[in-house]
Design a protein around this motif. Structure first.
Motif, short mmCIF file in Angstrom:
data_model
loop_
_atom_site.label_atom_id
_atom_site.label_comp_id
_atom_site.label_asym_id
_atom_site.label_seq_id
_atom_site.Cartn_x
_atom_site.Cartn_y
_atom_site.Cartn_z
N LYS A 252 0.79 -1.35 -0.08
CA LYS A 252 0.21 0.00 -0.05
C LYS A 252 0.85 1.25 0.00
CE LYS A 252 -4.13 -1.97 2.25
NZ LYS A 252 -4.89 -1.89 3.10
N ALA A 253 2.08 1.22 0.78
CA ALA A 253 2.86 2.33 0.69
C ALA A 253 3.47 2.75 -0.77
CB ALA A 253 4.15 2.05 1.59
N ARG A 254 3.42 1.65 -1.50
CA ARG A 254 3.78 1.71 -2.84
C ARG A 254 2.70 2.25 -3.70
NH1 ARG A 254 9.17 0.39 -5.19
NH2 ARG A 254 10.39 -0.45 -3.29
N GLY A 255 1.53 2.37 -3.26
CA GLY A 255 0.45 2.89 -4.02
C GLY A 255 -0.47 1.56 -4.82
N LEU A 256 -0.03 0.35 -4.31
CA LEU A 256 -0.92 -0.99 -4.86
C LEU A 256 -1.99 -1.18 -3.97
CD1 LEU A 256 2.52 -2.91 -5.62
CD2 LEU A 256 0.75 -1.80 -7.26
N ARG A 257 -3.28 -1.50 -4.65
CA ARG A 257 -4.23 -2.09 -3.72
C ARG A 257 -3.92 -3.59 -3.66
NH1 ARG A 257 -9.14 -2.23 -6.52
NH2 ARG A 257 -10.05 -2.88 -4.39
N VAL A 258 -4.07 -4.34 -2.64
CA VAL A 258 -3.72 -5.61 -2.32
C VAL A 258 -5.06 -6.33 -2.35
CG1 VAL A 258 -2.85 -7.34 -0.79
CG2 VAL A 258 -2.00 -4.92 -0.93
N ARG A 259 -5.35 -7.38 -3.09
CA ARG A 259 -6.44 -8.00 -3.39
C ARG A 259 -6.30 -9.42 -3.40
NH1 ARG A 259 -9.47 -10.34 -7.67
NH2 ARG A 259 -8.17 -9.47 -9.41
N ALA A 260 -6.47 -10.28 -2.51
CA ALA A 260 -6.06 -11.70 -2.33
C ALA A 260 -7.03 -12.60 -3.11
CB ALA A 260 -5.94 -12.05 -0.91
N PHE A 261 -6.21 -13.89 -3.49
CA PHE A 261 -7.10 -14.83 -4.01
C PHE A 261 -6.76 -16.21 -3.34
CE2 PHE A 261 -2.99 -15.69 -5.74
CZ PHE A 261 -2.98 -17.07 -6.01
N GLY A 262 -7.70 -17.08 -3.64
CA GLY A 262 -7.68 -18.45 -3.09
C GLY A 262 -8.36 -18.50 -1.58
N ILE A 263 -9.28 -17.64 -1.28
CA ILE A 263 -10.03 -17.63 -0.08
C ILE A 263 -11.26 -18.69 -0.32
CG2 ILE A 263 -11.66 -16.31 1.24
CD1 ILE A 263 -9.82 -14.01 -0.15
N GLU A 264 -11.13 -19.76 0.57
CA GLU A 264 -12.05 -20.79 0.63
C GLU A 264 -12.69 -20.77 2.19
OE1 GLU A 264 -9.87 -24.12 -0.52
OE2 GLU A 264 -9.84 -23.43 -2.81
N HIS A 265 -12.27 -20.32 2.92
CA HIS A 265 -12.57 -20.62 4.50
C HIS A 265 -12.84 -19.37 5.38
CE1 HIS A 265 -11.44 -24.95 3.67
NE2 HIS A 265 -10.50 -24.56 3.07
N ARG A 266 -13.67 -19.49 6.10
CA ARG A 266 -14.07 -18.35 7.10
C ARG A 266 -12.57 -17.84 7.67
NH1 ARG A 266 -18.40 -16.51 9.46
NH2 ARG A 266 -19.62 -18.52 8.88
N PHE A 267 -11.80 -18.73 8.17
CA PHE A 267 -10.60 -17.99 8.97
C PHE A 267 -9.55 -17.20 7.74
CE2 PHE A 267 -8.58 -21.79 7.27
CZ PHE A 267 -7.22 -21.53 6.69
N GLN A 268 -9.80 -17.55 6.59
CA GLN A 268 -9.10 -16.65 5.53
C GLN A 268 -9.58 -15.32 5.54
OE1 GLN A 268 -9.48 -19.93 2.54
NE2 GLN A 268 -7.11 -20.21 2.59
N ILE A 269 -10.76 -15.31 5.50
CA ILE A 269 -11.50 -13.95 5.61
C ILE A 269 -11.26 -13.22 6.67
CG2 ILE A 269 -13.76 -12.96 5.40
CD1 ILE A 269 -15.02 -15.23 4.27
N GLU A 270 -10.98 -13.65 7.81
CA GLU A 270 -10.65 -12.91 9.02
C GLU A 270 -9.19 -12.55 8.71
OE1 GLU A 270 -12.40 -12.04 11.58
OE2 GLU A 270 -14.19 -13.19 10.71
N ARG A 271 -8.36 -13.39 8.07
CA ARG A 271 -6.96 -12.70 7.83
C ARG A 271 -7.09 -11.64 6.79
NH1 ARG A 271 -2.46 -17.19 6.61
NH2 ARG A 271 -0.65 -15.59 6.82
N LEU A 272 -7.75 -11.56 6.10
CA LEU A 272 -7.93 -10.13 5.14
C LEU A 272 -8.07 -9.02 6.24
CD1 LEU A 272 -10.33 -11.35 2.31
CD2 LEU A 272 -7.95 -10.99 2.29
N PHE A 273 -9.08 -9.15 6.91
CA PHE A 273 -9.34 -7.83 8.05
C PHE A 273 -8.10 -7.49 8.78
CE2 PHE A 273 -13.76 -9.32 6.70
CZ PHE A 273 -14.17 -7.81 6.46
N GLU A 274 -7.68 -8.70 9.38
CA GLU A 274 -6.38 -8.89 10.28
C GLU A 274 -5.32 -8.06 9.65
OE1 GLU A 274 -5.73 -12.61 11.43
OE2 GLU A 274 -7.52 -12.66 12.89
N THR A 275 -4.86 -8.15 8.25
CA THR A 275 -3.84 -7.84 7.58
C THR A 275 -3.99 -6.46 6.97
OG1 THR A 275 -4.14 -9.11 5.71
CG2 THR A 275 -2.87 -10.13 7.35
N GLY A 276 -5.38 -5.88 6.67
CA GLY A 276 -5.38 -4.68 6.36
C GLY A 276 -5.77 -4.52 4.69
#
Length: 185
Positions: free
Chosen positions: A161-185
């Motif tokens: 993000k400091a470099r101006g990039l949006r981060v959009r993850a892939f491979g999300i299949e489980h609830r704990f991974q969705i939580e990881r999205l929120f935890e990491t910003g």
């Protein structure tokens, strides 16, 4: 919201929306998508236990653009580098180059998009997420970095993000991974 889909090319040059390289897993057909004509793909049944008909046919890129581009943001993934130029032509014909995002695991088609359609947002799908790949994506003018969910850390997301990039993850299949999205910003 957005619609994210994968774009492939048929043997007769049609651009179709299909994730897998082959027909076997989700249709009653067999073999590579790019070894079929559009008419052959249209004759297949997509999905298990569904009745054949137009509502269950493989969509073309044109159908997606005509029916949904005005209603939501589209994220188009290049699965085959041969789709790059024709896809850009379809977007230009509809004046949509500034309204979509193109992503890929393939680096060189994304460079071609940046060169030929600089107003198209570009995102690099990557199994790794480190400072080197972030720097490369930034240097090439990409707008997004799209790592696998397992690679997300707060530090890595912050640096991208400091470099101006949006981060959009892939491979999300489980609830704990969705939580990881929120935890990491």
């Amino acid at each position: 919201g957005a619609i994210e889909t994968d774009v492939r090319m048929t043997v007769d040059g049609a651009l179709v929306l299909f994730h897998d390289a082959t027909m076997d897993r989700v249709t009653n057909g067999h073999g590579p998508v790019d070894d079929h004509t559009l008419a052959e793909l249209r004759a297949l049944t997509v999905g298990e236990g569904v009745e054949p008909g137009p509502q269950h046919q493989i969509l073309t890129l044109d159908e997606l653009l005509d029916e949904y581009a005005a209603r939501t943001h589209l994220v188009l993934e290049i699965k085959d580098p041969r789709v790059t130029e024709p896809m850009l032509d379809h977007l230009r014909d509809r004046n949509l180059t500034g309204t979509v995002t193109i992503t890929s695991f393939l680096w060189y088609p994304l460079l071609a998009v940046r060169e030929r359609a600089p107003n198209v947002a570009v995102g690099f799908l990557t199994p790794t997420f480190d400072d080197d790949i972030v720097a490369r994506a930034h240097r090439r003018g990409f707008q997004q970095i799209c790592p696998h969910i397992s690679q997300l850390t707060a530090r890595r997301v912050q640096r991208a993000k400091a470099r101006g990039l949006r981060v959009r993850a892939f491979g999300i299949e489980h609830r704990f991974q969705i939580e990881r999205l929120f935890e990491t910003g």
